[in-house]
Scaffold this motif. Structure first.
Motif, PDB file in Angstrom:
ATOM      1  N   GLN A 106       0.837  -1.200   0.000  1.00 45.51           N
ATOM      2  CA  GLN A 106       0.000   0.000   0.000  1.00 45.51           C
ATOM      3  C   GLN A 106       0.877   1.257   0.000  1.00 45.51           C
ATOM      4  O   GLN A 106       0.607   2.224  -0.723  1.00 45.51           O
ATOM      5  CB  GLN A 106      -0.908   0.010   1.226  1.00 45.51           C
ATOM      6  N   GLY A 107       1.924   1.238   0.813  1.00 53.15           N
ATOM      7  CA  GLY A 107       2.832   2.380   0.860  1.00 53.15           C
ATOM      8  C   GLY A 107       3.522   2.633  -0.463  1.00 53.15           C
ATOM      9  O   GLY A 107       3.727   3.786  -0.865  1.00 53.15           O
ATOM     10  N   VAL A 108       3.880   1.559  -1.178  1.00 53.70           N
ATOM     11  CA  VAL A 108       4.489   1.714  -2.496  1.00 53.70           C
ATOM     12  C   VAL A 108       3.496   2.352  -3.459  1.00 53.70           C
ATOM     13  O   VAL A 108       3.847   3.257  -4.232  1.00 53.70           O
ATOM     14  CB  VAL A 108       4.966   0.347  -3.031  1.00 53.70           C
ATOM     15  N   ALA A 109       2.235   1.905  -3.418  1.00 50.20           N
ATOM     16  CA  ALA A 109       1.209   2.477  -4.303  1.00 50.20           C
ATOM     17  C   ALA A 109       0.956   3.950  -3.996  1.00 50.20           C
ATOM     18  O   ALA A 109       0.612   4.729  -4.884  1.00 50.20           O
ATOM     19  CB  ALA A 109      -0.083   1.680  -4.172  1.00 50.20           C
ATOM     20  N   ILE A 110       1.145   4.348  -2.751  1.00 46.66           N
ATOM     21  CA  ILE A 110       0.979   5.750  -2.358  1.00 46.66           C
ATOM     22  C   ILE A 110       2.171   6.590  -2.816  1.00 46.66           C
ATOM     23  O   ILE A 110       2.000   7.670  -3.397  1.00 46.66           O
ATOM     24  CB  ILE A 110       0.804   5.856  -0.828  1.00 46.66           C
ATOM     25  N   ARG A 111       3.383   6.091  -2.591  1.00 48.50           N
ATOM     26  CA  ARG A 111       4.583   6.901  -2.824  1.00 48.50           C
ATOM     27  C   ARG A 111       5.117   6.801  -4.251  1.00 48.50           C
ATOM     28  O   ARG A 111       5.765   7.724  -4.739  1.00 48.50           O
ATOM     29  CB  ARG A 111       5.670   6.492  -1.828  1.00 48.50           C
ATOM     30  N   TYR A 112       4.882   5.688  -4.907  1.00 48.02           N
ATOM     31  CA  TYR A 112       5.398   5.486  -6.266  1.00 48.02           C
ATOM     32  C   TYR A 112       4.258   5.020  -7.173  1.00 48.02           C
ATOM     33  O   TYR A 112       4.306   3.912  -7.731  1.00 48.02           O
ATOM     34  CB  TYR A 112       6.528   4.450  -6.255  1.00 48.02           C
TER      35      TYR A 112
END
Length: 247
Positions: A106-112
């Protein structure tokens, strides 16, 4: 193997049985805490004929190196996924995450966002800070009894024991116990501080959230934050299943 930008050596596995003359998408899988790339072994035959399947060992897990004092953070875990995509020259991938690994995804989808084509989030709220779990108690119990002892005591929270073979339970515990106690003593409190609720609206790719309806760790209402706050989210509940739905 590849070396992350902070010098830590990380391991990954690639399975690709697609037709070599066709373009194929990549599925990148991120395992749970106390897990490794091996825990997704049964998924590979179903996926690898149609996708290049990449499975990462998170830092401190599997055969990846143990992070030093300044080498473990939630942001760093997401950057590892992005740097693996860079290393493999993959512009974007379908991310699949399990539990803590799905929070990382989820964090990857938010930041990248440009690197994530779709996101499949299994058994993951938008951060372990959501809910009322005694994570400090988990760490204390792991320290007292070891990873295997902790899992033996709590296996019913994770696996539906009347639906799996005894050999699977023993393998699951042995495999999970490969993770060092001192790594989990750092990993769990770090993840327990993560709360992505205010950033979920930044996820613009299609999302599949798969939820264990009998999870004693998180009630379904905690998971429904994903359905409520992600613009394009398909939400599926498997009634009665405990936490480790991907296993």
């Amino acid at each position: 193997e590849f070396t992350a930008s902070d010098g830590l050596r990380l391991r990954y596995v690639v399975d690709d049985y697609t037709d070599p003359w066709r373009d194929r998408d990549t599925v990148l899988m991120v395992h749970a805490a106390m897990g490794s790339s091996r825990r997704f072994y049964a998924w590979v035959p179903h996926l690898a004929r149609d996708f290049r399947v990449v499975r990462i060992d998170l830092r401190g897990h599997g055969k990846s190196d143990v992070p030093g004092p300044d080498q473990l953070s939630f942001e760093r875990l997401g950057l590892d996924v992005k740097e693996l995509l860079d290393h493999l020259e993959i512009a974007s991938a379908h991310l699949v995450g399990s539990s803590a690994g799905a929070i990382v995804a989820q964090g990857v989808a938010i930041r990248y966002p440009e690197r994530v084509a779709t996101l499949a989030s299994f058994a993951a709220t938008p951060g372990m800070k959501i809910g009322k779990q005694d994570y400090a108690g988990w760490v204390a119990r792991i320290g007292a009894t070891g990873v295997a002892g902790f899992l033996r005591e709590t296996i019913g929270d994770r696996i539906k024991l009347d639906e799996v073979e005894p050999g699977f339970v023993d393998w699951f515990i042995t495999e999970s116990a490969r993770t060092r106690v001192d790594v989990l003593a750092r990993f769990v409190p770090m993840m327990a501080a993560v709360d992505l609720v205010d950033e979920l609206h930044k996820i613009r790719c299609p999302v599949l959230a798969v939820v264990p309806g009998g999870d004693p760790i998180h009630p379904v209402v905690d998971y429904r934050l994903l359905e409520k706050l992600i613009p394009d989210c398909e939400f599926v509940v498997y009634d009665g299943l405990p936490h480790n739905i991907t296993d």
